[in-house]
Design an enzyme around this catalytic site. Structure first.
Site, PDB file in Angstrom:
ATOM      1  N   GLN A  33      -4.638  -1.553   9.596  1.00 55.44           N
ATOM      2  CA  GLN A  33      -4.650  -2.872   8.975  1.00 55.44           C
ATOM      3  C   GLN A  33      -5.282  -3.896   9.913  1.00 55.44           C
ATOM      4  O   GLN A  33      -4.976  -3.936  11.113  1.00 55.44           O
ATOM      5  CB  GLN A  33      -3.204  -3.276   8.604  1.00 55.44           C
ATOM      6  CG  GLN A  33      -3.101  -4.563   7.817  1.00 55.44           C
ATOM      7  CD  GLN A  33      -3.697  -4.456   6.411  1.00 55.44           C
ATOM      8  OE1 GLN A  33      -3.781  -3.383   5.832  1.00 55.44           O
ATOM      9  NE2 GLN A  33      -4.118  -5.574   5.869  1.00 55.44           N
ATOM     10  N   ASP A  77     -10.811   3.116   4.170  1.00 54.98           N
ATOM     11  CA  ASP A  77     -11.182   1.702   4.052  1.00 54.98           C
ATOM     12  C   ASP A  77     -12.709   1.535   3.959  1.00 54.98           C
ATOM     13  O   ASP A  77     -13.200   0.476   3.572  1.00 54.98           O
ATOM     14  CB  ASP A  77     -10.702   0.920   5.279  1.00 54.98           C
ATOM     15  CG  ASP A  77      -9.467   0.078   5.011  1.00 54.98           C
ATOM     16  OD1 ASP A  77      -9.259  -0.315   3.844  1.00 54.98           O
ATOM     17  OD2 ASP A  77      -8.739  -0.210   5.973  1.00 54.98           O
ATOM     18  N   LYS A  92       0.838  -1.203   0.000  1.00 56.00           N
ATOM     19  CA  LYS A  92       0.000   0.000   0.000  1.00 56.00           C
ATOM     20  C   LYS A  92       0.873   1.253   0.000  1.00 56.00           C
ATOM     21  O   LYS A  92       0.636   2.198  -0.770  1.00 56.00           O
ATOM     22  CB  LYS A  92      -0.947  -0.022   1.219  1.00 56.00           C
ATOM     23  CG  LYS A  92      -2.056  -1.068   1.084  1.00 56.00           C
ATOM     24  CD  LYS A  92      -2.860  -1.284   2.363  1.00 56.00           C
ATOM     25  CE  LYS A  92      -3.872  -2.414   2.141  1.00 56.00           C
ATOM     26  NZ  LYS A  92      -4.679  -2.749   3.332  1.00 56.00           N
TER      27      LYS A  92
HETATM   28  N1  GUN Z   1      -7.241  -6.818   6.088  1.00 57.70           N
HETATM   29  C1  GUN Z   1      -7.643  -7.527   5.008  1.00 57.70           C
HETATM   30  N2  GUN Z   1      -8.151  -6.695   4.068  1.00 57.70           N
HETATM   31  C2  GUN Z   1      -8.076  -5.449   4.572  1.00 57.70           C
HETATM   32  C3  GUN Z   1      -8.427  -4.169   4.070  1.00 57.70           C
HETATM   33  O1  GUN Z   1      -8.939  -3.995   2.954  1.00 57.70           O
HETATM   34  N3  GUN Z   1      -8.171  -3.126   4.902  1.00 57.70           N
HETATM   35  C4  GUN Z   1      -7.615  -3.292   6.120  1.00 57.70           C
HETATM   36  N4  GUN Z   1      -7.420  -2.200   6.873  1.00 57.70           N
HETATM   37  N5  GUN Z   1      -7.275  -4.450   6.624  1.00 57.70           N
HETATM   38  C5  GUN Z   1      -7.499  -5.525   5.837  1.00 57.70           C
END
Ligand code: GUN
Length: 280
Positions: free
Chosen positions: A97, A120, A53
């Site tokens: 995350q 998100d 990311k």
């Molecule tokens: N863990 C698995 N997929 C995601 C996501 O799209 N965002 C976040 N913050 N954590 C995740």
């Protein structure tokens, strides 16, 4: 017959090129978009995701910060940091995350993010906005699926859409996005009886179960659009989806590969949400 491939790498490239232009324009106006990525603990998959990311931000010229906490960090210190990020004018998007360590109340942490920085789309305010058709941030993975469907001009309105999986990250928001586009939507769960009787009706089949190759070609309607959200690692180290690609490809009209399908779109939509949060 062999299905046409829905190429998430190619679609991502098109979208990211446009985003890079928006980032440049915002930066020239003195408002460079910024993303903060918070990770707690050392889950190896999560570490790879957050690194990707942050790297993707750099590739489109966007500012990002990676904030790492050890697995024994307290919820209070993470909440304090989120509060500081909420107040930081250089940060437009905040992502924590998941999963968080077991001693965290993950939903509480997600609700601590200012909804206007919740790139998100996991805050209840954004989930509610999606459910009611109000503007807000949409979760990145299902949003990326919608962008792919539109890129290939695959029709949605009036079609039978079946989503397997009802997580807050994928299944539920995916169903709501398809519904908002006038699909006839069915959500299947692990308790669904005679799953194949549902999947075989689907013009659009989205599979988000986390179970390797659980949907085979015998469960796919001829000509259907098959979207595979799964990323599973097999004992031999290879990646595979929740769909048995080789058999489903013989029956489907369109299909996403793994890797190279939905995966790249998740990060692309995170970038898109951050640019939007910065006013782009
Ligand atoms: N863990 C698995 N997929 C995601 C996501 O799209 N965002 C976040 N913050 N954590 C995740």
């Amino acid at each position: 017959m062999s299905a046409s491939v829905i190429d998430g790498v190619a679609v991502s490239k098109v979208v990211r090129e446009k985003l890079a232009g928006q980032v440049a324009a915002l930066t020239a106006q003195g408002r460079p978009p910024g993303l903060a990525v918070v990770i707690v603990g050392d889950n190896p998959a999560s570490k790879v995701y957050v690194r990707n990311k942050v790297k993707a931000c750099g590739e489109i010229g966007m500012h990002s910060v990676l904030i790492e906490y050890p697995a024994d960090a307290s919820q209070a210190e993470v909440l304090a940091r989120v509060a500081a990020l909420n107040a930081d004018p250089a940060i437009h998007g905040i992502l924590v995350q998941l999963p968080l360590p077991a001693h965290f109340d993950a939903q509480h942490v997600l609700e601590s993010i200012a909804p206007e920085k919740d790139v998100d789309g996991f805050h209840v305010a954004n989930a509610g906005a999606l459910a009611t058709g109000l503007p807000g941030f949409w979760p990145c993975t299902p949003h990326g699926v919608m962008v792919m469907l539109d890129h290939y001009q695959l029709p949605i309105a009036g079609r039978e859409a079946v989503v397997i999986g009802r997580s807050n990250i994928v299944g539920k928001p995916q169903a709501l996005m398809l519904l908002a586009r006038d699909a006839t939507v069915t959500i299947c769960t692990s308790k669904t009886r005679d799953l194949a009787s549902h999947t075989r009706r689907a013009d659009i089949l989205v599979v988000a179960t986390g179970r390797p190759k659980m949907v085979g070609g015998d469960m796919v309607k001829p000509g259907a659009v098959v979207i595979d959200v799964g990323i599973n690692r097999l004992p031999d180290g290879k990646l595979c989806g929740d769909v048995d690609y080789d058999s489903a490809k013989q029956v489907a009209g369109w299909i996403t590969p793994v890797p190279g399908g939905v995966g790249p779109m998740t990060i692309t939509m995170l970038l898109a949400n951050t640019v939007k949060a910065a006013g782009g």
